[in-house]
Design a protein around this motif. Structure first.
Motif, PDB file in Angstrom:
ATOM      1  N   ALA A   1      11.804   8.142 -60.211  1.00  0.00           N
ATOM      2  CA  ALA A   1      13.213   8.420 -60.657  1.00  0.00           C
ATOM      3  C   ALA A   1      13.432   6.965 -61.385  1.00  0.00           C
ATOM      4  N   ARG A   2      14.656   7.122 -62.292  1.00  0.00           N
ATOM      5  CA  ARG A   2      15.244   5.998 -62.898  1.00  0.00           C
ATOM      6  C   ARG A   2      16.672   6.102 -62.750  1.00  0.00           C
ATOM      7  N   GLU A   3      17.267   4.775 -62.617  1.00  0.00           N
ATOM      8  CA  GLU A   3      18.664   4.726 -62.678  1.00  0.00           C
ATOM      9  C   GLU A   3      19.020   3.419 -63.128  1.00  0.00           C
ATOM     10  N   ASN A   4      20.269   3.486 -63.630  1.00  0.00           N
ATOM     11  CA  ASN A   4      20.831   2.297 -63.993  1.00  0.00           C
ATOM     12  C   ASN A   4      20.255   1.195 -64.967  1.00  0.00           C
ATOM     13  N   GLY A   5      19.572   1.968 -65.874  1.00  0.00           N
ATOM     14  CA  GLY A   5      18.887   1.097 -66.816  1.00  0.00           C
ATOM     15  C   GLY A   5      17.389   0.648 -66.204  1.00  0.00           C
ATOM     16  N   LEU A   6      17.022   1.017 -64.984  1.00  0.00           N
ATOM     17  CA  LEU A   6      15.813   0.448 -64.270  1.00  0.00           C
ATOM     18  C   LEU A   6      14.793   1.491 -64.589  1.00  0.00           C
ATOM     19  N   GLU A   7      13.588   1.097 -64.517  1.00  0.00           N
ATOM     20  CA  GLU A   7      12.428   1.928 -64.497  1.00  0.00           C
ATOM     21  C   GLU A   7      12.124   2.621 -63.332  1.00  0.00           C
ATOM     22  N   TYR A   8      12.793   2.602 -62.240  1.00  0.00           N
ATOM     23  CA  TYR A   8      12.695   3.197 -61.025  1.00  0.00           C
ATOM     24  C   TYR A   8      14.078   3.483 -60.415  1.00  0.00           C
ATOM     25  N   GLY A   9      13.968   4.087 -59.132  1.00  0.00           N
ATOM     26  CA  GLY A   9      15.317   4.621 -58.874  1.00  0.00           C
ATOM     27  C   GLY A   9      15.259   3.565 -57.301  1.00  0.00           C
ATOM     28  N   ILE A  10      16.412   3.647 -56.937  1.00  0.00           N
ATOM     29  CA  ILE A  10      16.718   2.991 -55.593  1.00  0.00           C
ATOM     30  C   ILE A  10      16.875   4.137 -54.444  1.00  0.00           C
ATOM     31  N   PRO A  11      16.052   4.260 -53.537  1.00  0.00           N
ATOM     32  CA  PRO A  11      16.480   5.370 -52.456  1.00  0.00           C
ATOM     33  C   PRO A  11      17.968   5.197 -51.830  1.00  0.00           C
ATOM     34  N   SER A  12      18.373   6.333 -51.632  1.00  0.00           N
ATOM     35  CA  SER A  12      19.822   6.298 -51.180  1.00  0.00           C
ATOM     36  C   SER A  12      20.237   5.656 -49.703  1.00  0.00           C
ATOM     37  N   ASP A  13      19.007   5.484 -49.048  1.00  0.00           N
ATOM     38  CA  ASP A  13      19.166   4.787 -47.628  1.00  0.00           C
ATOM     39  C   ASP A  13      18.824   3.445 -47.755  1.00  0.00           C
ATOM     40  N   ASN A  14      18.377   2.631 -48.771  1.00  0.00           N
ATOM     41  CA  ASN A  14      18.001   1.254 -49.013  1.00  0.00           C
ATOM     42  C   ASN A  14      19.158   0.630 -48.217  1.00  0.00           C
ATOM     43  N   PRO A  15      18.823  -0.279 -47.458  1.00  0.00           N
ATOM     44  CA  PRO A  15      19.932  -0.794 -46.634  1.00  0.00           C
ATOM     45  C   PRO A  15      20.920  -1.753 -47.290  1.00  0.00           C
TER      46      PRO A  15
END
Length: 373
Positions: free
Chosen positions: A193-207
């Motif tokens: 995934a990609r999000e917020n200008g990153l080349e990857y996504g942040i898992p929704s349950d990252n603490p």
């Protein structure tokens, strides 16, 4: 008091002393500073060995193998001007068989560590496309040591990344306890995934995804230099060996949001005399001191293979300096640890093949396997 969460670990019978040994797994092959061993689930039963200088070799998982092929060569992009720099981690995408994607963690300069994605050649499965590099993440390194570098995919499909505290001694910048820093952490990202200008996504349950001032990539923190971590394929637990400062080496089970104490604590010993509060800290599953000459832990694996039945269910790990190898089993705050091999090797890493058999990367240039005597 220290607080620990998670299920109790299963206690097994200890392996009999002298019942386990090492054998050169591929006696006709040699390597230059092998630091990682991987075997992707692509139906080919191949072994990939990453060398610190910036190369990855590939060969059949066959003790009679006579030669390896250079799968990837980024030695001209990899800085090795100091002993802890180099190509430090390798991981294959869970869908590598269909998408050909893999990931490396290396130091392009003494001041930076980098996570990059590559793709296998479209015409040759034994060659990577060196022109396919896509940089996903850069982490500034204030010093040349404590770079971490382990990459491992979890059963959740996310990529876990071990980062050291940035180096020097004592974590002078306080990075490991700083949620605004990527250093001294285990990170967790979604490479699909990609999000917020990153080349990857942040898992929704990252603490810490929604914590103000925190880096959302952080999965756990308070680590000094996690040198090798692995998932137990049966329990899903993430095990890590964290290299100590000058007194204690520790083994941790990494949990979401966990704080493992550094640099307030080194293992269970207070390191920062001004802050000895253990509130909110997760203690090591096991620790050992340097009194017997063991001075730098190399994290291993919970053994799930068949060749050495007495090791099943044990966490097998070693020490880079002494070359000693142990099997650890714990039960509700009562760890049991036994020495299984005094190898005399500089143990850089452990790895497993598709049959969950366990291997060791030695700095003598050989790859060893565990055998029952």
């Amino acid at each position: 008091l220290w607080s620990c969460s998670g299920d109790d670990l299963v206690k097994n019978l200890l392996p009999a002393e002298g019942s386990i040994g090492l054998a050169n797994a591929f006696p006709q092959l040699s390597f230059d500073a092998p630091l990682d061993l991987q075997s992707p689930e692509d139906g080919t039963n191949r072994i990939f060995v990453a060398e610190q200088g910036g190369t990855v070799r590939v060969f059949p998982n066959d003790p009679q193998a006579t030669t390896w092929t250079t799968f990837l060569d980024i030695s001209q992009r990899t800085n090795t001007s100091s002993g802890e720099l180099g190509l430090l981690g390798l991981a294959f995408h869970p869908e590598y068989a269909s998408n050909g994607l893999f990931y490396v963690y290396y130091t392009p300069s003494p001041q930076e560590a980098q996570l990059s994605r590559f793709r296998v050649s479209a015409s040759d499965p034994a060659q990577a496309d060196t022109g396919s590099e896509q940089v996903l993440l850069r982490i500034a390194q204030p010093y040349t040591n404590h770079n971490g570098g382990q990459l491992v995919f979890g059963q959740d499909g996310y990529l876990y990344i071990a980062s050291g505290d940035g180096g020097s001694g004592g974590d002078p910048q306080g990075n490991a306890q700083d949620l605004g820093s990527l250093l001294g952490k285990v990170l967790r990202i979604d490479v699909d995934a990609r999000e917020n200008g990153l080349e990857y996504g942040i898992p929704s349950d990252n603490p810490f995804r929604t914590t103000v001032g925190a880096r959302p990539e952080i999965f756990a923190y308070g680590l000094r230099n996690p040198w090798r971590m692995s998932f137990d394929p049966e329990t899903g637990k993430l095990w890590a060996g964290d290299v100590g400062q000058g007194a204690i080496e520790e083994i941790d089970i990494i949990e979401s949001g966990g704080n493992y104490g550094w640099n307030r604590y080194e293992g269970t010993r207070c390191f920062d005399s001004g802050n000895c509060d253990t509130g909110g800290l997760i203690p090591p599953v096991f620790e050992y001191d340097h009194d017997a000459g063991d001075k730098s832990i190399t994290g291993g694996f919970v053994y799930r293979g068949n060749e050495v039945p007495s090791l099943r269910g044990y966490y097998v790990y070693g020490d880079f300096i002494s070359g000693r190898i142990w099997a650890l089993s714990t039960q509700a705050n009562a760890p049991e640890n036994t020495l299984i091999v005094a190898s005399g090797l500089n143990i850089a890493s452990f790895g497993t093949d598709l049959q969950d058999e366990l291997y060791l990367c030695g700095f003598d240039g050989a790859i060893y396997r565990f055998v029952a005597k």
